[in-house]
Design a protein around this motif. Structure first.
Motif, PDB file in Angstrom:
ATOM      1  N   SER A   4       0.554  -1.184   0.009  1.00 59.28           N
ATOM      2  CA  SER A   4      -0.049   0.282  -0.171  1.00 59.28           C
ATOM      3  C   SER A   4       0.930   1.167   0.241  1.00 59.28           C
ATOM      4  CB  SER A   4      -0.847  -0.068   1.538  1.00 59.28           C
ATOM      5  OG  SER A   4      -0.352   0.269   2.277  1.00 59.28           O
ATOM      6  N   ALA A   5       1.970   1.273   0.191  1.00 58.30           N
ATOM      7  CA  ALA A   5       2.935   2.372   0.492  1.00 58.30           C
ATOM      8  C   ALA A   5       4.124   1.573  -0.221  1.00 58.30           C
ATOM      9  CB  ALA A   5       3.090   2.875   1.297  1.00 58.30           C
ATOM     10  N   GLY A   6       5.226   2.728  -0.145  1.00 60.50           N
ATOM     11  CA  GLY A   6       6.822   2.250  -0.543  1.00 60.50           C
ATOM     12  C   GLY A   6       6.743   1.912  -2.251  1.00 60.50           C
ATOM     13  N   PRO A   7       8.299   1.735  -2.184  1.00 66.46           N
ATOM     14  CA  PRO A   7       8.725   1.149  -3.287  1.00 66.46           C
ATOM     15  C   PRO A   7       8.080   0.500  -4.558  1.00 66.46           C
ATOM     16  CG  PRO A   7      10.295   0.409  -2.016  1.00 66.46           C
ATOM     17  CD  PRO A   7       9.165   1.406  -1.411  1.00 66.46           C
ATOM     18  N   VAL A   8       7.415  -0.324  -3.623  1.00 69.28           N
ATOM     19  CA  VAL A   8       6.886  -1.643  -4.999  1.00 69.28           C
ATOM     20  C   VAL A   8       5.411  -0.727  -4.741  1.00 69.28           C
ATOM     21  CG1 VAL A   8       5.330  -3.637  -5.212  1.00 69.28           C
ATOM     22  CG2 VAL A   8       7.925  -3.381  -3.762  1.00 69.28           C
ATOM     23  N   ARG A   9       5.147   0.006  -4.327  1.00 73.86           N
ATOM     24  CA  ARG A   9       3.700   0.951  -4.774  1.00 73.86           C
ATOM     25  C   ARG A   9       4.123   1.460  -5.897  1.00 73.86           C
ATOM     26  NH1 ARG A   9      -0.820  -0.253  -5.050  1.00 73.86           N
ATOM     27  NH2 ARG A   9      -0.768   0.530  -7.491  1.00 73.86           N
ATOM     28  N   GLY A  10       4.757   2.566  -5.618  1.00 71.25           N
ATOM     29  CA  GLY A  10       5.670   3.647  -6.016  1.00 71.25           C
ATOM     30  C   GLY A  10       5.865   2.935  -7.856  1.00 71.25           C
ATOM     31  N   LEU A  11       6.724   1.522  -7.543  1.00 72.80           N
ATOM     32  CA  LEU A  11       6.866   1.285  -9.289  1.00 72.80           C
ATOM     33  C   LEU A  11       5.494   0.867 -10.006  1.00 72.80           C
ATOM     34  CD1 LEU A  11       9.345  -1.363  -9.851  1.00 72.80           C
ATOM     35  CD2 LEU A  11       7.221  -2.075 -10.289  1.00 72.80           C
ATOM     36  N   LEU A  12       4.561   0.284  -9.441  1.00 66.74           N
ATOM     37  CA  LEU A  12       3.286  -0.431  -9.516  1.00 66.74           C
ATOM     38  C   LEU A  12       2.606   1.177 -10.135  1.00 66.74           C
ATOM     39  CD1 LEU A  12       1.879  -3.534  -7.458  1.00 66.74           C
ATOM     40  CD2 LEU A  12       2.544  -3.118  -9.857  1.00 66.74           C
ATOM     41  N   ALA A  14       4.068   4.204 -11.332  1.00 68.47           N
ATOM     42  CA  ALA A  14       4.731   3.965 -12.495  1.00 68.47           C
ATOM     43  C   ALA A  14       5.089   4.023 -13.730  1.00 68.47           C
ATOM     44  CB  ALA A  14       6.234   3.996 -11.900  1.00 68.47           C
ATOM     45  N   VAL A  15       4.156   2.357 -13.744  1.00 69.53           N
ATOM     46  CA  VAL A  15       3.938   1.207 -14.338  1.00 69.53           C
ATOM     47  C   VAL A  15       2.546   1.749 -15.029  1.00 69.53           C
ATOM     48  CG1 VAL A  15       3.233  -1.126 -14.983  1.00 69.53           C
ATOM     49  CG2 VAL A  15       5.325  -0.951 -14.174  1.00 69.53           C
ATOM     50  N   GLN A  16       1.933   2.185 -14.471  1.00 65.67           N
ATOM     51  CA  GLN A  16       0.338   2.396 -14.544  1.00 65.67           C
ATOM     52  C   GLN A  16       0.555   3.661 -15.613  1.00 65.67           C
ATOM     53  OE1 GLN A  16       0.105  -0.968 -14.216  1.00 65.67           O
ATOM     54  NE2 GLN A  16      -2.311  -0.772 -14.587  1.00 65.67           N
ATOM     55  N   ARG A  17       1.515   4.597 -15.192  1.00 64.07           N
ATOM     56  CA  ARG A  17       1.641   5.801 -16.011  1.00 64.07           C
ATOM     57  C   ARG A  17       2.333   5.870 -16.855  1.00 64.07           C
ATOM     58  NH1 ARG A  17       3.006   7.631 -10.486  1.00 64.07           N
ATOM     59  NH2 ARG A  17       5.266   8.306 -11.313  1.00 64.07           N
ATOM     60  N   GLY A  18       3.252   4.920 -17.445  1.00 62.65           N
ATOM     61  CA  GLY A  18       4.125   4.500 -18.415  1.00 62.65           C
ATOM     62  C   GLY A  18       5.424   5.540 -17.791  1.00 62.65           C
ATOM     63  N   ASP A  19       5.369   5.168 -16.537  1.00 59.75           N
ATOM     64  CA  ASP A  19       6.575   6.375 -16.596  1.00 59.75           C
ATOM     65  C   ASP A  19       8.122   6.035 -16.091  1.00 59.75           C
ATOM     66  OD1 ASP A  19       8.621   8.108 -15.274  1.00 59.75           O
ATOM     67  OD2 ASP A  19       7.199   9.031 -13.509  1.00 59.75           O
ATOM     68  N   ASN A  20       8.868   5.857 -17.219  1.00 60.95           N
ATOM     69  CA  ASN A  20      10.056   4.793 -16.989  1.00 60.95           C
ATOM     70  C   ASN A  20      11.195   5.094 -16.653  1.00 60.95           C
ATOM     71  OD1 ASN A  20      11.177   2.397 -17.862  1.00 60.95           O
ATOM     72  ND2 ASN A  20      12.394   3.651 -19.370  1.00 60.95           N
ATOM     73  N   ASP A  21      11.425   6.925 -15.686  1.00 60.16           N
ATOM     74  CA  ASP A  21      11.941   7.546 -15.124  1.00 60.16           C
ATOM     75  C   ASP A  21      11.801   7.283 -13.726  1.00 60.16           C
ATOM     76  OD1 ASP A  21      13.832   8.852 -17.503  1.00 60.16           O
ATOM     77  OD2 ASP A  21      12.236  10.724 -17.684  1.00 60.16           O
ATOM     78  N   GLY A  22      10.317   7.094 -13.827  1.00 57.93           N
ATOM     79  CA  GLY A  22      10.413   6.887 -12.260  1.00 57.93           C
ATOM     80  C   GLY A  22      10.108   5.321 -11.734  1.00 57.93           C
ATOM     81  N   ALA A  51      12.986   0.708 -21.178  1.00 57.43           N
ATOM     82  CA  ALA A  51      12.447   1.725 -22.917  1.00 57.43           C
ATOM     83  C   ALA A  51      12.868   0.289 -24.042  1.00 57.43           C
ATOM     84  CB  ALA A  51      14.040   2.568 -22.735  1.00 57.43           C
ATOM     85  N   ARG A  52      13.286  -0.869 -23.823  1.00 58.87           N
ATOM     86  CA  ARG A  52      12.801  -1.317 -24.936  1.00 58.87           C
ATOM     87  C   ARG A  52      12.096  -2.933 -24.825  1.00 58.87           C
ATOM     88  NH1 ARG A  52      18.544  -1.667 -23.192  1.00 58.87           N
ATOM     89  NH2 ARG A  52      18.436  -4.161 -22.845  1.00 58.87           N
ATOM     90  N   GLU A  53      11.903  -3.112 -23.304  1.00 62.78           N
ATOM     91  CA  GLU A  53      11.243  -4.824 -22.973  1.00 62.78           C
ATOM     92  C   GLU A  53      10.076  -4.266 -22.518  1.00 62.78           C
ATOM     93  OE1 GLU A  53      13.582  -7.817 -22.405  1.00 62.78           O
ATOM     94  OE2 GLU A  53      15.585  -7.000 -23.157  1.00 62.78           O
ATOM     95  N   PHE A  54       9.687  -3.178 -21.993  1.00 63.86           N
ATOM     96  CA  PHE A  54       8.444  -3.130 -21.262  1.00 63.86           C
ATOM     97  C   PHE A  54       7.826  -1.999 -20.885  1.00 63.86           C
ATOM     98  CE2 PHE A  54       6.689  -2.174 -16.458  1.00 63.86           C
ATOM     99  CZ  PHE A  54       5.700  -3.421 -16.674  1.00 63.86           C
ATOM    100  N   LEU A  55       8.159  -0.479 -20.410  1.00 60.61           N
ATOM    101  CA  LEU A  55       7.305   0.499 -20.394  1.00 60.61           C
ATOM    102  C   LEU A  55       7.556   0.925 -22.177  1.00 60.61           C
ATOM    103  CD1 LEU A  55       7.399   2.197 -17.141  1.00 60.61           C
ATOM    104  CD2 LEU A  55       5.918   0.981 -18.008  1.00 60.61           C
ATOM    105  N   GLY A  56       8.684   0.719 -22.337  1.00 59.11           N
ATOM    106  CA  GLY A  56       8.921   0.780 -24.072  1.00 59.11           C
ATOM    107  C   GLY A  56       7.830   0.613 -24.949  1.00 59.11           C
ATOM    108  N   THR A  62      -1.333  -5.465 -14.149  1.00 59.60           N
ATOM    109  CA  THR A  62      -2.660  -5.594 -13.125  1.00 59.60           C
ATOM    110  C   THR A  62      -2.679  -6.615 -12.068  1.00 59.60           C
ATOM    111  OG1 THR A  62      -4.361  -5.676 -15.258  1.00 59.60           O
ATOM    112  CG2 THR A  62      -5.420  -6.740 -13.337  1.00 59.60           C
ATOM    113  N   LEU A  63      -2.096  -5.845 -11.193  1.00 57.95           N
ATOM    114  CA  LEU A  63      -1.983  -6.739  -9.651  1.00 57.95           C
ATOM    115  C   LEU A  63      -3.116  -8.253  -9.523  1.00 57.95           C
ATOM    116  CD1 LEU A  63      -0.155  -6.797  -6.996  1.00 57.95           C
ATOM    117  CD2 LEU A  63      -1.846  -5.388  -5.954  1.00 57.95           C
ATOM    118  N   ARG A  64      -2.816  -8.970  -8.995  1.00 55.46           N
ATOM    119  CA  ARG A  64      -4.467 -10.419  -9.011  1.00 55.46           C
ATOM    120  C   ARG A  64      -3.840 -10.564  -7.455  1.00 55.46           C
ATOM    121  NH1 ARG A  64      -2.489 -15.262 -12.997  1.00 55.46           N
ATOM    122  NH2 ARG A  64      -0.464 -14.804 -11.334  1.00 55.46           N
TER     123      ARG A  64
END
Length: 107
Positions: A4-12, A14-22, A51-56, A62-64
């Motif tokens: 619910s908080a912290g870097p894993v939540r931040g990563l999820l 960032a992925v939903q925003r398509g934010d590779n820098d974040g 950039a090459r293989e994921f967000l790019g 989707t969290l299960r």
């Protein structure tokens, strides 16, 4: 450790925003992505991999389910963009809990 908080939540988020820098910024200086055995170490390599293989490629998650075992957080997800289908992400954080030390992707 909570999703619910912290870097894993931040990563999820960032992925939903398509934010590779974040996304890359959430990893420690020597943080790593283990992509089914291919390891990318350091923020520059993590950024390049994404950039090459994921967000790019428009990657999204989707969290299960999420479970914690000591200092390891395991997240079951469904992904699309690049790889499409179910996967498990296993996160290990830095000692202070503010950055991701390793994200391992498996079936």
């Amino acid at each position: 450790m909570s999703i619910s908080a912290g870097p894993v939540r931040g990563l999820l988020d960032a992925v939903q925003r398509g934010d590779n820098d974040g996304f890359a910024a959430l990893f420690g200086e020597d943080g790593a992505v283990d992509d089914w055995g291919r390891v990318f170490t350091g923020r520059d390599e993590v950024y390049g991999w994404s950039a090459r293989e994921f967000l790019g490629l428009g990657g999204r998650l989707t969290l299960r389910q999420a479970t914690t075992d000591g200092t390891v957080l395991t997240v079951d997800i469904t992904t699309r963009g690049g790889y499409n289908g179910p996967a498990t992400l296993t996160f290990t954080l830095t000692d202070d809990g503010t950055r991701i030390r390793r994200m391992r992707m498996t079936d």
